[in-house]
Structure formats: structure tokens, C-alpha cells
Design an enzyme around this catalytic site. Structure first.
Site, mmCIF file in Angstrom:
data_model
loop_
_atom_site.group_PDB
_atom_site.id
_atom_site.type_symbol
_atom_site.label_atom_id
_atom_site.label_comp_id
_atom_site.label_asym_id
_atom_site.label_seq_id
_atom_site.Cartn_x
_atom_site.Cartn_y
_atom_site.Cartn_z
ATOM 1 N N HIS A 33 -24.193 38.423 -149.679
ATOM 2 C CA HIS A 33 -22.599 38.054 -149.578
ATOM 3 C C HIS A 33 -23.096 37.042 -148.391
ATOM 4 C CE1 HIS A 33 -21.392 41.035 -145.775
ATOM 5 N NE2 HIS A 33 -21.976 41.146 -146.186
ATOM 6 N N HIS B 104 -12.820 39.209 -150.134
ATOM 7 C CA HIS B 104 -14.027 38.655 -149.873
ATOM 8 C C HIS B 104 -14.828 39.241 -151.448
ATOM 9 C CE1 HIS B 104 -18.046 38.104 -147.387
ATOM 10 N NE2 HIS B 104 -18.054 39.489 -148.094
ATOM 11 N N CYS C 201 -17.566 33.096 -148.975
ATOM 12 C CA CYS C 201 -18.120 33.834 -149.655
ATOM 13 C C CYS C 201 -17.857 33.730 -151.324
ATOM 14 C CB CYS C 201 -17.531 35.250 -149.409
ATOM 15 S SG CYS C 201 -15.939 35.223 -150.346
#
Length: 390
Positions: free
Chosen positions: A347, A335, A275
Site C-alpha cells: 500500500h 485507506h 493510497c
């Protein structure tokens, strides 16, 4: 009380006092070293401070590794104030003097893997691309402990690097270079598509430019290998860097071009990315360096007032997920993604591939778990400063 029994009691008393004194001294040393570690290396991912000690006959051996001479001196000075024992200095300041003058490396493979330990079986921490410079800190059995341009630490195999000195790094910096702007490409032995490959290359990789030949560019890799790459795949690095502008539109365009790229823990290239590797790659290709991990990126830029319905977000903002702080537990960022518009963000979710999801419960790409784990957002574009990439 007999003389013998009195002597025994006194001996036990002195032993007790000695043990208590020893324990107090140990605790004071631990506290002092912990304070200095917080000062010199609050984040072990980007700073070296590994100090310990052991008692030997007649003294206290202070050992370990640090990356700053002042850190070593601070440790020794702090311990000297606590103990009257002889202090034997075994702290090594990195780079290891055994490396000599050659304590730099230039990545020679398309994607160099930096691992948490000197083993191919170890966890992948991050990646560096061909042409990037790393600082060598020490060597261990065919592996170098290195620090990348964003200060991230890890182990990389020696075959993935061209090891050189300060003069070699300066020569590489002065040399005319091209940067790969397509996701994937092949450097070939000759200026034709049928020629054998020399190496692959991914977006962001850099090569030394030798000359142009009818739609091809003759290039030199950091390990002095020579090959050809199609002119359409690269740009002049100096010109490319001067033209980089981080805007909402350039970030969105770059991010969407990586849709479908698979997730890879520790990855920061078109071959696979995690990420924060995804967000880092997107901003890097627009000329801006982000910190490596999600919780490090969460310290950059400016805090965003998100609003009850995400109305405060702008395209290009970094959106973070994890656990909000409470009275019982601290915040935990796990994240990160890039906000687009209309409550959508792009993402690289674990176990999947780069994709677009929504905060809107009525949208077909709504992700309920991420909506519930949303923590906050940061705006990094206004704080943009031109930086050297690599």
C-alpha cells in the site's frame, strides 16, 4: 375592539400566515431539490448538480449548473408543482455553451494536476497522464473544469491540455500510439541520448507514433510537438491493450515495482501517489480501470469473507481500512491496499512511500494501527472486463 386595532390584528395575522406559507414553500423546494440531487448526483466527485434559487420581485430565479438536460427539467418541473410564482430559468447545462464545439482536451504534459478549485494553491484531487482524454465542462481564467475518463471532476490549467472538438478526439483515437511501460522516461529532440529533452513521461502515458529509427521512435505529443523516445521504453498501444490480463501475479509484479515511490495526496503516477492512486495505477497498467477514491473502490467487485485469520483473502484482493459501521456511526473507508499473501499487503501510506506491511502480529513489518482499523475486502479480479484506458 376599535376598528384600527382590529385592522392591526388582522394585518399581523395575515403576515404570520404569509411567513408560515413562505417557510413551508422554501422547505418543500429544498426537499425536492435534495431528492433530485441524490438521484442525479449522489457523489459530487463524479457528477455535477449545483442548484439554488433566489426570490426576486415577481418571480423565483432558479440557478446553478447540472450536467444533464433531464436534471434541469426535473428541477424546474418539481418547483413548478410547489410554487405559483413565476420561475425564471438560470440553470446552465454543462458543457458550457461558451466552449463551442471544442469541449474535449488531450493531456499534453507528463502528469496533469486536477485540483478542487481553479488555483495552483488548491488541493490536488487527482491526476491525468499525457495522451489521456478529458471532457471540458467550463472555463474560468485559464483553468478548465474537466471530467476524466473515470468521471472524476476537477480543475486543470489550460496549458496542460490540447483543446479540440469531437473530430479531433476521433482522430487521436484512430492514430497509432505507443504507451509508456517504464516508470520514467524522456522524450528528446533527436534520436540520441544527448539530445535536449522535449518532455518527460511516466508509466501509462501515451504518444502518437510516427515512425521507428534505429532503436528510437519518432512520436508526436497531443500539442503537435515532435520528439523521440527509446524503443525499449514503450509498446504499441493496441497490442499492449490486447495483451493485458488482470491476474494475481501481474498485479503483484506491477505493485512491487513501485515499492519506494513517495506518497502524494491526489497522486496517480510514478512521481507520487496516494493510497487509492496506487491501487488505481496498478490495475490500470494491467488494463483495468478502478474508481478513483478508496471508498469508491470499496463498492467494486465482490465482498470477500475474510475469516478470523485472513484465510479468506486471495492475492490481488483490495483491503480497506477506516472505521467499521456501528449502531451509532456509519462505515468510513479511509485507506486501501492490495493483498499479497501470507497476511501481507502492499500500500501507499500517508506521509511515507509504497511499502509492504503485515496483519501478523509476529511479523517484523506488522502494523498494529492498520490491523485494528481493517474494515473489509473486495475481490475485483473476477469481475474484470476489458476497458479502454485513457
Amino acid at each position: 375592539m376599535t376598528t384600527a386595532r382590529l385592522s392591526f390584528v388582522i394585518g399581523v395575522l395575515f403576515l404570520f400566515i404569509g411567513c408560515a406559507s413562505f417557510e413551508t414553500e422554501e422547505n418543500e423546494i429544498k426537499a425536492a431539490v435534495a431528492t433530485l440531487k441524490e438521484q442525479f448526483a449522489p457523489d459530487r466527485r463524479v457528477a455535477v448538480f449545483d442548484v439554488g434559487w433566489e426570490r426576486q420581485a415577481g418571480g423565483l430565479v432558479v440557478k446553478g449548473e447540472v450536467e444533464k438536460a433531464e436534471a434541469k427539467q426535473a428541477v424546474l418541473a418539481a418547483i413548478e408543482k410547489i410554487t405559483d410564482k413565476l420561475i425564471i430559468d438560470s440553470i446552465r447545462v454543462l458543457p458550457d455553451p461558451a466552449l463551442g464545439e471544442k469541449h474535449y482536451g488531450i493531456v499534453t504534459v507528463s502528469v496533469g494536476n486536477m485540483r478542487t478549485k481553479p488555483s495552483q494553491a488548491a488541493e490536488l484531487g487527482t491526476q491525468v497522464l499525457i495522451g489521456m482524454i478529458v471532457k471540458l465542462l467550463k472555463e474560468d481564467g485559464g483553468w478548465y473544469y474537466v471530467q476524466s475518463a473515470d468521471r472524476y471532476l476537477g480543475w486543470i490549467e489550460d496549458d496542460a491540455l490540447h483543446v479540440t472538438d469531437q473530430a479531433g478526439i476521433e482522430a487521436w483515437a484512430r492514430a497509432p500510439k505507443v504507451i509508456m511501460t517504464q516508470h520514467f522516461g524522456i522524450i528528446r529532440e533527436g534520436p540520441r541520448a544527448s539530445a535536449d529533452p522535449v518532455s518527460d513521461i511516466v508509466a501509462g502515458g501515451m504518444l502518437k507514433k510516427l515512425r521507428e529509427e534505429e532503436g528510437w521512435i519518432r512520436v508526436e505529443l497531443p500539442d503537435k510537438s515532435v520528439g523521440y523516445i527509446e524503443r525499449s521504453m514503450v509498446q504499441d498501444y493496441t497490442k499492449w491493450r490486447a495483451e493485458r490480463r488482470v491476474t494475481a501475479e501481474t498485479i503483484e509484479t506491477a505493485a512491487k515495482s513501485f515499492l519506494g515511490v513517495p506518497y502524494l495526496w491526489g497522486g496517480t503516477s510514478a512521481k507520487g501517489m496516494d493510497c487509492s492512486g496506487f491501487t488505481k495505477t496498478i490495475f490500470r497498467l494491467n488494463g483495468m480501470e478502478l474508481n478513483r477514491d478508496a471508498n469508491q473502490q470499496a463498492t467494486m467487485g465482490e465482498e470477500v469473507f475474510v475469516g478470523d485469520d485472513f484465510e479468506g483473502l486471495r492475492k490481488g484482493d483490495l483491503v480497506f481500512f477506516g472505521r467499521k459501521a456501528s449502531t451509532e456511526r456509519p462505515e468510513r473507508i479511509t485507506h486501501v491496499g492490495i493483498y499479497l499473501s501470507n497476511k501481507e499487503y502492499i500500500h501507499a501510506p500517508g506521509g511515507s512511500r509504497v511499502r509492504i506491511n503485515s496483519f501478523d502480529p509476529t511479523a517484523p513489518n506488522y502494523h498494529e494501527l492498520l490491523r485494528k482499523s481493517f474494515v473489509r475486502a473486495r475481490r475485483v479480479i473476477p469481475s474484470y472486463v476489458v476497458k479502454e484506458v485513457g
